[in-house]
Design an enzyme around this catalytic site. Structure first.
Site, short mmCIF file in Angstrom:
data_model
loop_
_atom_site.label_atom_id
_atom_site.label_comp_id
_atom_site.label_asym_id
_atom_site.label_seq_id
_atom_site.Cartn_x
_atom_site.Cartn_y
_atom_site.Cartn_z
N CYS A 104 39.73 72.30 49.21
CA CYS A 104 39.31 71.33 48.19
C CYS A 104 40.23 71.33 46.96
O CYS A 104 40.61 70.27 46.45
CB CYS A 104 37.87 71.61 47.77
SG CYS A 104 37.52 73.36 47.56
N HIS B 156 35.46 70.30 41.04
CA HIS B 156 36.42 71.29 40.55
C HIS B 156 37.28 70.62 39.47
O HIS B 156 37.64 69.44 39.59
CB HIS B 156 37.37 71.74 41.67
CG HIS B 156 36.72 72.51 42.77
ND1 HIS B 156 35.44 73.03 42.69
CD2 HIS B 156 37.20 72.87 44.00
CE1 HIS B 156 35.17 73.67 43.81
NE2 HIS B 156 36.20 73.59 44.62
#
Ligand code: A2P
Length: 340
Positions: A133, A246
């Site tokens: 990710c 994130h």
């Protein structure tokens, strides 16, 4: 799309990413002929919804893939290592979200905005890997800059949401936060330390060189996706008490000069990116705004005044969506449209 429809399996359908894969297939109107939900024996018999119908979860076995065209895997590395070859043997193409196959030279590692051509290599092993990710959201804005003026070196620090660890970690942050604000004892199960009101400079296991595995994933995967082994990449990955999305502080050194304004206009015209950059009005990418979205948000774009050819930026994306499920379904779309 050609009008053809496909038999799909989701392995790890009951997990945080698997669940989002199902939502992405629905939202993006993927041409599904039939769908199979697979998980561990613990979940067999549970029912999950797909396009209004209830579908029973089946236990993932070696024989789960007969007649399946594409299997989206997000059930952990060990499960992928064990079961992806059985799927491939039955003629099913696996798109795997774990780290198990990413650095295998015969397995393409794909971010559709960056290297969609690599999907063609699925024929080697019947497996395509979905990157980490943190890597995905970094290469999306860096690739156009690399193509224009060459990136020599990347220095990245991440601020990663707990959802990347799975459902158990989401629950742990909630339970610890609740315990703390009620002045009662909290439990530590998922991480080595309390995550509530804390930052942990430790994601995945530590390696011999002092980096974590997550940090080295960012190094190795970035070079593989951007097809440049000479690029210097160094990462510090940090888990923070955020549920979704994130954030990354990225510093790059380029071979040729590019100004912050040029980077802004370059990225404004790229698919999959939204430039959110008006700091005087307190406007910059935020985890809470990116959550639930498929775009990669870029802001705080500025010249690194400590070197002649340097740029700093702040990049945020939903780790479960663009960082995992959406990217996987986008790969499936390329596969379905061009190769199956
Ligand atoms: P289950 O829910 O039955 O444990 P998360 O990352 O959110 O924890 O989700 C992990 C996913 O991977 C879940 O769907 C989980 O199923 C599945 N899974 C974990 N271990 C296995 C296994 N050995 N076989 C099949 N599925 C597994």
């Amino acid at each position: 799309m050609s009008g053809k429809k496909f038999n799909i399996a989701v392995a790890g359908a009951t997990g945080a990413v698997g669940n989002q894969m199902i939502t992405c297939l629905e939202e993006r109107n993927f041409p599904v002929k039939s769908i199979k939900f697979l998980a561990s024996s613990r979940s067999a018999g549970r029912k999950l919804r797909f396009r209004g119908d209830l579908v029973e979860v089946e236990e993932l076995t070696e024989n789960s893939f007969k007649g399946v065209d594409i299997a989206l895997f997000s059930a952990g590395g060990g499960t992928s290592v064990k079961f992806a070859p059985f799927a491939a043997k039955d003629g099913c193409v696996v798109i795997d979200n774990s780290s198990a196959w990413r650095m295998d030279p015969d397995v393409p590692l794909v971010v559709p905005e960056v290297n969609p051509h690599a999907v063609a290599q699925y024929t080697n092993k019947g497996i395509i890997a979905n990157p980490n990710c943190s890597t995905i959201q970094m290469v999306v804005p860096l690739n156009p800059i690399h193509k224009k003026c060459g990136i020599k070196r990347i220095v990245v620090s991440t601020y990663q949401a707990v959802s990347g660890t799975g459902k158990k970690a989401i629950d742990e942050l909630f339970d610890q936060t609740k315990a703390m604000i009620n002045f009662i004892d909290y439990k530590i199960n998922v991480y080595p330390h309390r995550i509530a009101f804390n930052c942990l400079p430790h994601i995945d296991v530590f390696l011999e060189n002092g980096y974590t595995k997550e940090e080295m994933k960012m190094v190795d995967e970035t070079r593989k996706i951007m097809e440049d082994d000479t690029m210097g990449v160094t990462a510090t990955t940090v888990r923070v008490p955020v549920y979704f999305s994130h954030s990354e502080s990225i510093n790059i050194e380029t071979r040729e000069h590019i100004s912050a304004d040029e980077v802004k206009s370059l990225l404004e015209n790229e698919p999959g990116i939204k430039v959110v950059d008006d700091p005087k009005k307190n406007i910059y990418p935020l985890a809470i705004d990116a959550a639930g979205q498929d775009l990669t948000f870029v802001g705080r774009i500025r010249n690194d005044e400590s070197i002649p050819n340097g740029i700093n930026m702040w990049v945020v994306a939903d780790n479960i969506r663009k960082g995992a499920a959406t990217n996987t379904v986008q790969i499936a779309e390329i596969l379905a449209e061009n190769y199956l």
